[in-house]
Write an enzyme that holds these catalytic residues in place. Structure first.
Site, PDB file in Angstrom:
ATOM      1  N   ARG B 104      13.513  17.408  40.584  1.00 58.39           N
ATOM      2  CA  ARG B 104      12.993  16.182  41.196  1.00 58.39           C
ATOM      3  C   ARG B 104      13.399  16.143  42.662  1.00 58.39           C
ATOM      4  O   ARG B 104      14.578  16.276  42.995  1.00 58.39           O
ATOM      5  CB  ARG B 104      13.564  14.971  40.465  1.00 58.39           C
ATOM      6  CG  ARG B 104      12.909  13.646  40.819  1.00 58.39           C
ATOM      7  CD  ARG B 104      13.334  12.545  39.827  1.00 58.39           C
ATOM      8  NE  ARG B 104      14.731  12.207  39.987  1.00 58.39           N
ATOM      9  CZ  ARG B 104      15.200  11.209  40.753  1.00 58.39           C
ATOM     10  NH1 ARG B 104      14.351  10.451  41.430  1.00 58.39           N
ATOM     11  NH2 ARG B 104      16.488  10.969  40.837  1.00 58.39           N
ATOM     12  N   ALA B 105      12.404  15.974  43.539  1.00 58.60           N
ATOM     13  CA  ALA B 105      12.681  16.060  44.983  1.00 58.60           C
ATOM     14  C   ALA B 105      13.570  14.911  45.446  1.00 58.60           C
ATOM     15  O   ALA B 105      14.539  15.117  46.171  1.00 58.60           O
ATOM     16  CB  ALA B 105      11.366  16.066  45.758  1.00 58.60           C
ATOM     17  N   HIS B 211      10.150  20.111  51.824  1.00 62.26           N
ATOM     18  CA  HIS B 211      10.172  18.870  51.039  1.00 62.26           C
ATOM     19  C   HIS B 211      11.485  18.131  51.250  1.00 62.26           C
ATOM     20  O   HIS B 211      12.533  18.591  50.840  1.00 62.26           O
ATOM     21  CB  HIS B 211       9.969  19.175  49.549  1.00 62.26           C
ATOM     22  CG  HIS B 211       9.356  18.039  48.787  1.00 62.26           C
ATOM     23  ND1 HIS B 211       9.834  16.744  48.840  1.00 62.26           N
ATOM     24  CD2 HIS B 211       8.269  18.002  47.961  1.00 62.26           C
ATOM     25  CE1 HIS B 211       9.066  15.978  48.076  1.00 62.26           C
ATOM     26  NE2 HIS B 211       8.115  16.702  47.538  1.00 62.26           N
ATOM     27  N   TYR B 227       8.481  11.288  53.180  1.00 60.21           N
ATOM     28  CA  TYR B 227       7.838  12.537  52.746  1.00 60.21           C
ATOM     29  C   TYR B 227       6.741  12.958  53.735  1.00 60.21           C
ATOM     30  O   TYR B 227       6.691  14.096  54.207  1.00 60.21           O
ATOM     31  CB  TYR B 227       7.202  12.369  51.357  1.00 60.21           C
ATOM     32  CG  TYR B 227       8.160  12.394  50.181  1.00 60.21           C
ATOM     33  CD1 TYR B 227       9.525  12.146  50.335  1.00 60.21           C
ATOM     34  CD2 TYR B 227       7.693  12.646  48.888  1.00 60.21           C
ATOM     35  CE1 TYR B 227      10.382  12.156  49.235  1.00 60.21           C
ATOM     36  CE2 TYR B 227       8.546  12.663  47.790  1.00 60.21           C
ATOM     37  CZ  TYR B 227       9.895  12.416  47.966  1.00 60.21           C
ATOM     38  OH  TYR B 227      10.730  12.438  46.888  1.00 60.21           O
ATOM     39  N   GLU B 317       1.539  17.004  42.231  1.00 57.05           N
ATOM     40  CA  GLU B 317       2.848  16.348  42.291  1.00 57.05           C
ATOM     41  C   GLU B 317       3.063  15.484  41.058  1.00 57.05           C
ATOM     42  O   GLU B 317       3.816  14.515  41.101  1.00 57.05           O
ATOM     43  CB  GLU B 317       2.975  15.490  43.569  1.00 57.05           C
ATOM     44  CG  GLU B 317       4.398  15.274  44.039  1.00 57.05           C
ATOM     45  CD  GLU B 317       4.463  14.298  45.229  1.00 57.05           C
ATOM     46  OE1 GLU B 317       3.407  13.952  45.771  1.00 57.05           O
ATOM     47  OE2 GLU B 317       5.577  13.927  45.603  1.00 57.05           O
ATOM     48  N   ARG B 323       1.996   6.869  39.895  1.00 53.23           N
ATOM     49  CA  ARG B 323       1.846   7.093  38.458  1.00 53.23           C
ATOM     50  C   ARG B 323       0.727   6.298  37.805  1.00 53.23           C
ATOM     51  O   ARG B 323       0.447   6.453  36.625  1.00 53.23           O
ATOM     52  CB  ARG B 323       3.171   6.781  37.757  1.00 53.23           C
ATOM     53  CG  ARG B 323       4.312   7.608  38.319  1.00 53.23           C
ATOM     54  CD  ARG B 323       5.504   7.663  37.406  1.00 53.23           C
ATOM     55  NE  ARG B 323       6.499   8.583  37.957  1.00 53.23           N
ATOM     56  CZ  ARG B 323       7.527   9.080  37.277  1.00 53.23           C
ATOM     57  NH1 ARG B 323       7.706   8.759  36.015  1.00 53.23           N
ATOM     58  NH2 ARG B 323       8.374   9.914  37.842  1.00 53.23           N
TER      59      ARG B 323
END
Lengths: 375, 375
Positions: B104-105, B211, B227, B317, B323
């Site tokens: 997870r970034a 990232h 981001y 992604e 979501r």
């Protein structure tokens, strides 16, 4: 009847300078040529004396004997006229009637020196913009640079904002969301830190364009990264806050086509939804507007597709960030009117909004009395 | 003949796990269904024990008695399988064959603790990714998190990168251009500071996805600003440097559709020209690639219009930043394959490149030997 250059000139010339009038910029009636207002022009062509003054001011930070008093800057009207010829030429060639004109953004340099230095410099720059608008009242209307300084409450900018609007007839300001120049150490735009400035903007009924200045951080190229990042950052700050419930009449223009925002419009709609925020239209489109400083046709098409026409203000940022001619088109990259004109599906009504009506509303051009005269 | 799921499974299953082979991922021949590789998936659905471990590790920064040894983290294969069901379901429903999968970034949190903490955490996360890829070798191939830490030379990450590629069979890494989490205090990616890492990337012949991680700066919302800003910033750093003359085989994937870059493609072409840099294609398109994490059709259309198909890698992604379901389409915002499929003018050959061939090339999937086995 065409909306002739002469009639614009007469209308604007009279109202914007000498005669207080609620109809400073006459609206063209149906069928007339659409008036074109460029909401984003900087005085990037100022006489070199201005830069010399600034360099002396910066030198004065270390050696106070070199610090120049503001009164030491002498620029003649003739020098100003000469320095504006390129801007005027581009206006003529590209069909711009009026440019909302502000000091060079990269030159604001809020991170240099302290608040007193920033104030002295801002006043010099704003006074010069006022002189441009006085010499060419048909072509330019002023927007001011604020005397921001990192760590200094924005409340300290209220007096200069008020001076520019009330005494110089300016129609808005440029607001730097990161006066540190790329270190981002002040609170977000949605923090109460900024509220005194917002209260004054609302009281004066003028908008702010969100615009950073030069980058003092080697990570960020100014025009290629810092500017666009700031646009994106500000939008997301607004999205996550209830700022516009507190200030329903506060108006922000996000320049450079909104940074990354329209390209990621789906992402923003989705993020707002995931966070149980209202839809973007309800959340911020009464208060947030985008300019058209996007330097190729596909980008402009995207902007026009995803952002409502009510929220787009024509702009070119000329003479500015990109100065060359695009070898793919044979025209200047920043001749943004060409791109908009090339979008065949854009209706006449939307064009009218984008080219001038939105700028009239957002900058309150129709309800502004003209300035009282030179200081 | 269709490029059936079974044949993918057999080919990948054998090669990616047990048998060293230069043809780990078999290329479909002409007329077969296009294989779909998602180059940007994070393990956002990891079992909660991982987050508990991380919270204990963070608590241990202040109270060393709470710091957990890495060996204290126990997650069963069954828990991993269960945690991946949502990812696998989306793969099936959306037609993704293989996901290039990384920790997870936002969880990388390079700004938390020191380099030792970052290393322990990175190893735990990378080992877990390896277990995912081992359990589902058909569905996932690993990309590692680097043990970066602000102010610590990237050379310190070389060993973990090498371990992940050589021992765990990973095909790349995520490289954080701002390990400080939004304070941007380390040198730009083009500084020699980063060179030892680039030398190792070239030696291993694997790419890095640029990232950032979570934002530690209240100005920057992570997924809505930090981001995208990082993507834009990195691109402009590359544009202004000769990095790829020094490292002609270095490959970077800029995620989130390249931040603001494709929307401002004209601006970048113009800036490069003004700076007397070579055209973008020559300057960096042998080395810089964009993914398709853009969550609406107009954005994807723009990306496909302005960036050459050779430089675009399919990605979603998922399960990630956004979501929800887009009320305008009735489909998930991050179901990016739908947008690409909806672009009628995109040719079959370009689709093939975007959906898998570019990922094969950039991540070297076809020339990779399979990993030697579990550590």
């Amino acid at each position: 009847m065409n909306f002739s250059r002469r009639s614009v000139l007469q209308g604007l010339g009279a109202a914007a300078w000498a005669i207080p009038s609620p109809l400073a910029w006459p609206k063209p009636s149906a069928g007339e040529r659409i008036m074109v207002i460029d909401c984003h022009g900087h005085y990037t062509t100022a006489p070199r004396e201005l830069e010399t003054f600034r360099q002396d001011q910066i030198a004065g930070l270390k050696d106070p004997s070199r610090a120049p008093p503001s009164a030491s800057l002498h620029i003649s009207d003739e020098e100003i006229r000469e320095s504006l010829q390129l801007q005027l030429k581009f206006q003529r060639e590209r069909g711009t009637d009026l440019t909302i004109f502000s000091p060079r953004a990269a030159g604001m340099g809020h991170h240099i020196g302290d608040a007193a230095v920033s104030l002295a410099w801002s006043q010099v720059c704003n006074d010069l913009i006022h002189r441009c608008c006085t010499l060419y009242p048909v072509n330019f209307v002023g927007v001011c640079q604020l005397p921001q300084s990192p760590g200094v409450p924005p409340a300290k900018c209220v007096a200069e904002l008020e001076r520019c609007v009330k005494s110089l007839g300016f129609v808005g300001c440029n607001l730097n969301p990161d006066p540190s120049g790329g270190h981002w150490i002040d609170p977000p735009l949605t923090d109460r830190w900024w509220y005194p400035l917002y209260e004054k903007l609302c009281e004066l009924d003028v908008p702010a364009m969100i615009h950073v200045s030069a980058s003092d951080n080697p990570n960020f190229h100014a025009t290629g990264a810092h500017y666009l990042n700031a646009d994106t950052t500000a939008f997301m700050q607004f999205l996550t806050s209830d700022l516009f419930k507190e200030f329903p009449n506060l108006r922000f223009v996000i320049p450079h086509g909104g940074g990354a925002v329209p390209y990621h419009w789906g992402r923003y709609r989705g993020l707002a939804q995931d966070m149980k925020r209202p839809p973007l239209a309800e959340l911020l489109l009464h208060n947030v507007f985008f300019d058209t400083c996007v330097y190729h046709l596909p980008g402009i098409e995207l902007l026009l597709k995803v952002v409502p026409a009510d929220n787009i203000l024509f702009a070119s940022e000329m003479v500015g960030a990109v100065r060359g001619i695009d070898p793919e088109t044979g025209h200047y990259f920043d001749d943004t009117k060409r791109y908009i004109d090339a979008v065949a599906w854009l209706g006449e009504e939307d064009k009218r909004k984008i080219f001038s009506e939105n700028a009239r509303k957002v900058y309150g051009l129709d309800r502004r009395a003209a300035p009282a005269g030179p200081r």
